[in-house]
Design a protein around this motif. Structure first.
Motif, PDB file in Angstrom:
ATOM      1  N   SER A   1      -1.337   5.825   0.065  1.00 37.76           N
ATOM      2  CA  SER A   1      -0.093   5.934  -0.482  1.00 37.76           C
ATOM      3  C   SER A   1       0.583   6.931   0.368  1.00 37.76           C
ATOM      4  O   SER A   1      -0.011   7.528   1.364  1.00 37.76           O
ATOM      5  N   LYS A   2       2.034   7.178   0.018  1.00 39.74           N
ATOM      6  CA  LYS A   2       2.832   8.088   0.642  1.00 39.74           C
ATOM      7  C   LYS A   2       2.819   7.956   2.243  1.00 39.74           C
ATOM      8  O   LYS A   2       2.500   8.882   2.940  1.00 39.74           O
TER       9      LYS A   2
ATOM     10  N   ASP B   1       5.201   7.466   4.230  1.00 46.02           N
ATOM     11  CA  ASP B   1       6.569   8.182   4.783  1.00 46.02           C
ATOM     12  C   ASP B   1       6.038   9.828   4.823  1.00 46.02           C
ATOM     13  O   ASP B   1       6.408  10.385   6.041  1.00 46.02           O
ATOM     14  N   GLU B   2       5.204  10.433   4.185  1.00 47.52           N
ATOM     15  CA  GLU B   2       4.835  11.810   4.184  1.00 47.52           C
ATOM     16  C   GLU B   2       4.129  11.746   5.529  1.00 47.52           C
ATOM     17  O   GLU B   2       3.998  12.585   6.428  1.00 47.52           O
TER      18      GLU B   2
ATOM     19  N   GLY C   1      -5.113   8.825   0.365  1.00 47.68           N
ATOM     20  CA  GLY C   1      -3.580   9.205   0.462  1.00 47.68           C
ATOM     21  C   GLY C   1      -2.915   9.690   1.467  1.00 47.68           C
ATOM     22  O   GLY C   1      -3.672  10.686   2.399  1.00 47.68           O
ATOM     23  N   GLY C   2      -1.710   9.363   1.754  1.00 48.18           N
ATOM     24  CA  GLY C   2      -1.093   9.956   2.952  1.00 48.18           C
ATOM     25  C   GLY C   2      -0.890  11.593   3.012  1.00 48.18           C
ATOM     26  O   GLY C   2      -1.298  12.072   4.223  1.00 48.18           O
ATOM     27  N   GLU C   3      -0.762  12.101   1.974  1.00 50.80           N
ATOM     28  CA  GLU C   3      -0.693  13.619   1.892  1.00 50.80           C
ATOM     29  C   GLU C   3      -2.156  14.155   1.920  1.00 50.80           C
ATOM     30  O   GLU C   3      -2.361  15.393   2.923  1.00 50.80           O
TER      31      GLU C   3
END
Length: 224
Positions: free
Chosen positions: A122-123, A125-126, A95-97
């Protein structure tokens, strides 16, 4: 010869020739073994936080006859690696986070000599936000399919230049630069998401928020 899926093959395309590569979250070790086997990387590290994936990677390394060129490292992210031991760092399938957390824990990657190849599941954008706000430049992005889902693969490096990304960049990054069919599909998907969110907000009585999302969808459409 090891076969990589489209996602990992796209990540491999960003790796610099003759580099030493750290494959973080290596799983079965397919990517790092393929890179060394094809002569793209001269050596590398297969890293994972869990023992079983690392054992799987050890089998792949052994079957490929690359024990003298690929080191197996049980570690959390980049912790456990010596600073500046690798030129290119690949973090794919997370995940991006989580990718942001891994990057923030390793100061030595803030070097113009280090290349990051990042594939958030995922994410994204983060992740784009983290990179821009922490002095990393996104050099290029490509899109890739995994099953029915499409993801971005990011090539980035530290320049020290801090910027604040706008809403359009957070959703599409640099995929609109020289876009191919995959990149266009990714951008179109983001447009459809904005349209759906905008319509939902309008139905819920949030007119101004809806207007913003629909305007963003128009901006994204202009990229196509």
């Amino acid at each position: 010869m090891i076969h990589l899926d489209e996602r990992l093959e796209t990540a491999a395309s960003f790796v610099r020739r003759d580099s030493v590569v750290a494959d973080i979250g290596t799983d079965h070790g397919y990517l790092i073994c393929s890179l060394v086997e094809r002569g793209i990387a001269k050596a590398g590290y297969a890293c994972d936080i869990n023992e079983q994936p690392l054992a799987n990677a050890a089998e792949t390394v052994s079957a490929s006859g690359l024990e003298d060129r690929i080191s197996l490292v049980l570690c959390d992210g980049l912790n456990g690696l010596s600073p500046h031991c690798a030129d290119d760092i690949v973090i794919a399938g997370m995940g991006g986070e989580l990718i942001c957390h891994i990057l923030s824990a390793a100061e030595w990657i803030r070097s113009p000599d280090v290349r990051l190849i990042l594939q958030p599941m995922s994410k994204p954008d983060e992740l784009r936000t983290f990179l821009c706000r922490n002095g990393f430049e996104i050099f290029c992005e490509k899109a890739a399919f995994v099953g029915k889902h499409i993801y971005t693969v990011i090539s980035a490096g530290y320049t020290g230049h801090v910027s604040e990304p706008d809403a359009l960049f957070l959703l599409t990054g640099k995929l609109s630069e020289n876009p191919g069919p995959r990149e266009r599909q990714y951008i179109e998907h983001q447009r459809q998401v904005c349209l759906a969110v905008g319509k939902s907000l309008l139905q819920g009585g949030y007119a101004e928020e809806s207007r913003q999302q629909l305007a963003l969808a128009e901006q994204i459409a202009s990229l196509l």
